[in-house]
Design an enzyme around this catalytic site. Structure first.
Site, PDB file in Angstrom:
ATOM      1  N   ALA A  36      -3.937   7.827  -5.107  1.00  0.00           N
ATOM      2  CA  ALA A  36      -2.532   7.401  -5.183  1.00  0.00           C
ATOM      3  C   ALA A  36      -2.543   5.920  -5.551  1.00  0.00           C
ATOM      4  CB  ALA A  36      -1.832   7.638  -3.854  1.00  0.00           C
ATOM      5  N   GLY A  72       0.826  -1.205   0.000  1.00  0.00           N
ATOM      6  CA  GLY A  72       0.000   0.000   0.000  1.00  0.00           C
ATOM      7  C   GLY A  72       0.851   1.242   0.000  1.00  0.00           C
ATOM      8  N   ASN A  73       0.244   2.385   0.259  1.00  0.00           N
ATOM      9  CA  ASN A  73       1.000   3.630   0.382  1.00  0.00           C
ATOM     10  C   ASN A  73       0.330   4.532   1.413  1.00  0.00           C
ATOM     11  OD1 ASN A  73      -0.852   5.644  -1.030  1.00  0.00           O
ATOM     12  ND2 ASN A  73      -0.623   4.081  -2.632  1.00  0.00           N
ATOM     13  N   ARG A  74       0.953   5.669   1.714  1.00  0.00           N
ATOM     14  CA  ARG A  74       0.532   6.496   2.845  1.00  0.00           C
ATOM     15  C   ARG A  74      -0.577   7.493   2.522  1.00  0.00           C
ATOM     16  NH1 ARG A  74       3.915   5.506   6.988  1.00  0.00           N
ATOM     17  NH2 ARG A  74       6.037   4.835   6.490  1.00  0.00           N
ATOM     18  N   SER A  75      -1.182   7.418   1.361  1.00  0.00           N
ATOM     19  CA  SER A  75      -2.275   8.347   1.052  1.00  0.00           C
ATOM     20  C   SER A  75      -3.413   8.170   2.054  1.00  0.00           C
ATOM     21  CB  SER A  75      -2.809   8.074  -0.357  1.00  0.00           C
ATOM     22  OG  SER A  75      -4.038   8.750  -0.543  1.00  0.00           O
TER      23      SER A  75
END
Ligand code: CTP
Ligand code: CA
Length: 217
Positions: free
Chosen positions: A90, A21-24
């Site tokens: 994102a 995943g990512n930090r969005s």
């Protein structure tokens, strides 16, 4: 006006209990959804996994998805009927090549993951955009910001691209404030002040609505 809006991160599964995943946080996208609704538009909000409650406005229909592929399929269903597309998500550029059906067990000292490219939602839909439709993308760059953002605008058939500033403390991922510049097809650059994402969203919606109307004049 009907707005298609993508927001938040995507989660790409590795096995039944793990994902990439990512930090969005989705804050900017959700603020845009609220601002469009406030301005009288109907919004289809296609949201990756976020900690935010679905917007309360009856003008906003929220569709929750997890992966880039699911986000693409949900977006493709409404794209043709929407007047304005805003790609604030994102999206993971790559996903694990294989999703293991069972939890991956710990074994050797290193583990190599093979990743494969995800569909580019904005670019793929961009190829279907009609002249009366209007598309807005986001870009986050760390080098040659303006040139890279302009490249994305052209490649993805955007009418406007919102360039996130990483240089300013308090801007971007996880913050309640953001500082952006907006580029148009003519290469004009509009700089916005560092401000609350909710206020910035209202200003961006005003700009998008005025450009959308002008392009119909
Ligand atoms: N985007 C998308 N689908 C993807 C990747 C990106 O719809 N698979 C959209 C984003 O929502 C954003 C714009 O494309 O509006 C630019 O995303 P960005 O990650 O900055 O661009 P990429 O083309 O993925 O290039 P890179 O990550 O290498 O900078
Ligand atoms: Ca990317």
């Amino acid at each position: 006006m009907h707005v298609l809006l993508t927001a938040g991160p995507t989660y790409e599964p590795l096995d039944p209990v793990r994902f990439l995943g990512n930090r969005s946080t989705g804050k900017m996208g959700y603020a845009l959804a609220d601002a469009f609704a406030e301005a009288g538009a109907n919004v289809t909000l296609i949201s990756g996994p976020v900690q935010l409650a679905a917007p309360a406005s009856s003008r906003i229909r929220t569709v929750r998805v997890e992966t880039a592929q699911q986000m693409y399929e949900a977006a493709a269903q409404v794209a043709s009927a929407a007047d304005v597309w805003v790609f604030a998500a994102a999206v993971a550029d790559y996903r694990p090549a294989v999703v293991e059906p069972e939890k991956i067990k710990k074994s050797g000292e290193t583990l190599t993951l093979e990743l494969v490219k995800n569909v580019d939602i904005a670019a793929t839909l961009g190829q279907t955009k009609r002249p009366e439709q209007f598309a807005v993308g986001f870009a986050l760059e760390t080098t040659n910001e303006l040139a890279h953002a302009l490249g994305k605008l052209q490649r993805k058939n955007f009418d406007l691209v919102v360039l996130n500033s990483l240089r300013d403390a308090g801007a971007g991922f996880g913050h309640d404030t953001n500082k952006v510049s907006v580029l148009d097809r003519a290469g004009q650059v509009l700089n916005f002040e560092l401000q609350a994402k909710t206020d910035l969203a209202r200003e961006l919606v005003q700009l998008i609505q005025s450009r959308f109307v002008i392009s119909h004049a």
